[in-house]
Scaffold this motif. Structure first.
Motif, short mmCIF file in Angstrom:
data_model
loop_
_atom_site.label_atom_id
_atom_site.label_comp_id
_atom_site.label_asym_id
_atom_site.label_seq_id
_atom_site.Cartn_x
_atom_site.Cartn_y
_atom_site.Cartn_z
N ASP A 131 0.89 -1.17 -0.15
CA ASP A 131 -0.11 -0.07 0.03
C ASP A 131 0.84 1.22 0.05
O ASP A 131 2.20 1.10 -0.17
CB ASP A 131 -0.87 -0.05 1.20
CG ASP A 131 -0.23 -0.05 2.50
OD1 ASP A 131 0.76 0.45 2.64
OD2 ASP A 131 -0.84 -0.70 3.42
N GLY A 132 0.37 2.27 0.24
CA GLY A 132 1.07 3.71 0.28
C GLY A 132 2.09 3.86 1.26
O GLY A 132 2.91 4.80 1.20
N THR A 133 1.94 3.25 2.32
CA THR A 133 3.21 3.31 3.20
C THR A 133 4.13 2.27 3.38
O THR A 133 4.92 2.58 4.03
CB THR A 133 2.28 3.50 4.52
OG1 THR A 133 1.71 2.24 5.01
CG2 THR A 133 1.20 4.66 4.55
N THR A 134 3.82 0.94 2.67
CA THR A 134 4.77 -0.04 2.95
C THR A 134 6.39 0.37 2.48
O THR A 134 7.15 -0.23 2.99
CB THR A 134 4.38 -1.32 2.47
OG1 THR A 134 3.86 -0.97 1.10
CG2 THR A 134 3.03 -1.97 3.25
N LYS A 135 6.23 1.01 1.34
CA LYS A 135 7.64 1.35 0.62
C LYS A 135 8.37 2.25 1.76
O LYS A 135 9.57 1.75 2.12
CB LYS A 135 7.56 2.02 -0.45
CG LYS A 135 6.85 1.22 -1.51
CD LYS A 135 6.80 2.23 -2.94
CE LYS A 135 6.31 1.55 -4.04
NZ LYS A 135 6.14 2.39 -5.32
N PHE A 136 7.63 3.15 2.33
CA PHE A 136 8.41 4.03 3.36
C PHE A 136 8.81 3.37 4.61
O PHE A 136 9.92 3.53 5.01
CB PHE A 136 7.53 5.16 3.76
CG PHE A 136 7.96 6.31 4.65
CD1 PHE A 136 8.68 7.36 4.15
CD2 PHE A 136 7.60 6.12 6.02
CE1 PHE A 136 9.18 8.27 5.26
CE2 PHE A 136 8.06 6.92 7.03
CZ PHE A 136 8.90 8.05 6.57
N LYS A 137 7.84 2.25 5.24
CA LYS A 137 8.35 1.63 6.24
C LYS A 137 9.52 0.83 5.88
O LYS A 137 10.47 0.53 7.21
CB LYS A 137 7.07 0.69 6.63
CG LYS A 137 6.08 1.43 7.42
CD LYS A 137 4.73 0.63 7.49
CE LYS A 137 3.54 1.52 8.20
NZ LYS A 137 2.51 0.62 8.47
N MET A 168 8.50 -2.35 -4.52
CA MET A 168 8.77 -1.71 -2.95
C MET A 168 9.98 -0.65 -3.06
O MET A 168 10.19 -0.06 -2.20
CB MET A 168 9.20 -2.46 -2.06
CG MET A 168 7.93 -3.56 -1.58
SD MET A 168 6.74 -2.67 -0.71
CE MET A 168 7.45 -2.74 1.08
N LYS A 169 10.66 -0.64 -4.22
CA LYS A 169 11.83 0.19 -4.06
C LYS A 169 11.52 1.71 -4.01
O LYS A 169 10.71 2.34 -4.71
CB LYS A 169 12.89 -0.03 -5.59
CG LYS A 169 11.99 0.53 -6.86
CD LYS A 169 12.94 0.02 -8.02
CE LYS A 169 12.18 0.71 -9.36
NZ LYS A 169 13.08 0.15 -10.47
#
Length: 352
Positions: A131-137, A168-169
């Motif tokens: 989702d929109g937050t998983t990359k950042f996490k 996820m990059k």
């Protein structure tokens, strides 16, 4: 008069303490913000994240080490942490399930398209959880284990999560995949049935090659472990050169000078010492009717890759040249994708 002086002294002390407290609070909170945000904003777009992937005991650790040396320790960083097996990236995060926490049913995609015998290695269900937050996490958790002053950030995990990591990059990313003889790897902490070993290898690589052939990954290279141990220096330098040339933004890739490599040593057709497990897996597969049947079906395909399922002591590559089997530059040959797709269909037809 004395009472007045006492009041003035008290007020000065109070204001002095307040100013010191305010300054300390401001500095501490500013420091906390800087430390908390630094892994996220510290020029991450200028980094190149290099993922080293493959099945268990296929040589990912060796390639990871050689690549760190070839890229230069002043330019590359491996992950560091306490009490983490081989400093693998899967154990430095809480965003996606590590291999030990997966099973075949939990990894099957919603469409049931990828519920093959080896799907725990490429786990299609993980793609559906982005989702929109998983990359950042994920970046935030991993960044604290790298030296962000280095350009190349290496991450190694014995899975085939290439397409998940590509989606996820947050940085330019390069995927290195290591292939090894189908009987040389094994499922960790799982039933080591011969059909699981052969079927897991065939299903895993069939999925990977098909997706790579469809263009789902921008920059990648597939190496064979057997080539790496024949020419470790040449193989690692060629791979490092490819990464240095092709891992970057579109602007960075517009023009980049090639690095001249000094290649030393002649080609030696050496024999390899294989673990006794390979012999026992081979014998068990020959005694299993379904496994022996699949060996017969897969034999021509594996022969093209240099593997002989019956005389597995030797590696007889059918071509000469660079030790990189496939890369994004040439792509995956359509004939190879077609052959692996037929194998994948056959596995499902047999109920594997």
């Amino acid at each position: 008069m004395r009472l007045l002086l006492h009041k003035v002294a008290f007020l000065l002390a109070f204001f002095g303490f307040s100013l010191v407290f305010l300054w300390t609070w401001t500095v501490d909170n500013h420091t906390q913000v800087v430390l908390r945000d630094r892994p996220i904003v510290d020029n991450h777009a200028e980094h190149c994240v290099v993922h080293v992937s493959g099945l268990h005991h296929s040589g990912t650790g060796l390639v990871h080490q050689l690549l760190h040396e070839a890229l230069g320790k002043t330019q590359s960083s491996v992950m560091r942490g306490e009490r983490v097996p081989e400093n693998e990236g899967q154990h430095f995060q809480h965003v996606y399930p590590a291999f030990r926490d997966r099973n075949r049913s939990s990894c099957a995609g919603m469409g049931g398209e990828s519920d093959g015998i080896g799907n725990v290695y490429y786990c299609p269900a993980m793609l559906e959880a982005i989702d929109g937050t998983t990359k950042f996490k994920l970046w935030k958790e991993w960044a604290t284990h790298w030296d962000l002053t280095k350009k190349y950030l290496l991450q190694k995990t014995p899975t085939l999560d290439i397409f998940y990591l590509e989606k996820m990059k947050m940085n330019p990313t390069f995927h290195v995949m290591v292939m090894r003889h189908p009987f040389a790897w094994h499922w960790p902490k799982r039933n080591h049935e011969p059909r699981m070993v052969l079927g897991g290898w065939l299903d895993g690589w069939a999925h990977i090659l098909r997706k790579l052939g469809e263009g789902h990954v921008r920059s990648f290279a597939i190496l064979q472990y057997e080539d790496m141990i024949r020419h470790p220096e040449r193989s690692s330098l060629l791979l490092a050169s490819l990464i240095e040339s092709d891992c970057g933004s579109a602007e960075q890739l517009a023009y980049k000078a090639r690095k001249t490599l000094e290649l030393r040593g002649a080609h030696v057709n050496q024999q390899f010492t294989w673990p006794a497990r390979m012999a026992s897996t081979y014998k068990a597969c020959m005694q299993d009717r379904q496994c022996a049947s699949m060996m017969h079906v897969a034999e021509p395909l594996l022969h093209d890759l240099g593997y002989d399922l019956h005389q597995w002591e030797a590696f007889n590559k059918m071509y000469t040249g660079p030790e990189i089997l496939y890369s994004h530059r040439e792509g995956i040959p359509p004939k190879v994708v077609q052959k692996f797709s037929k194998i994948s269909y056959k596995l499902k037809e047999m109920g594997w």
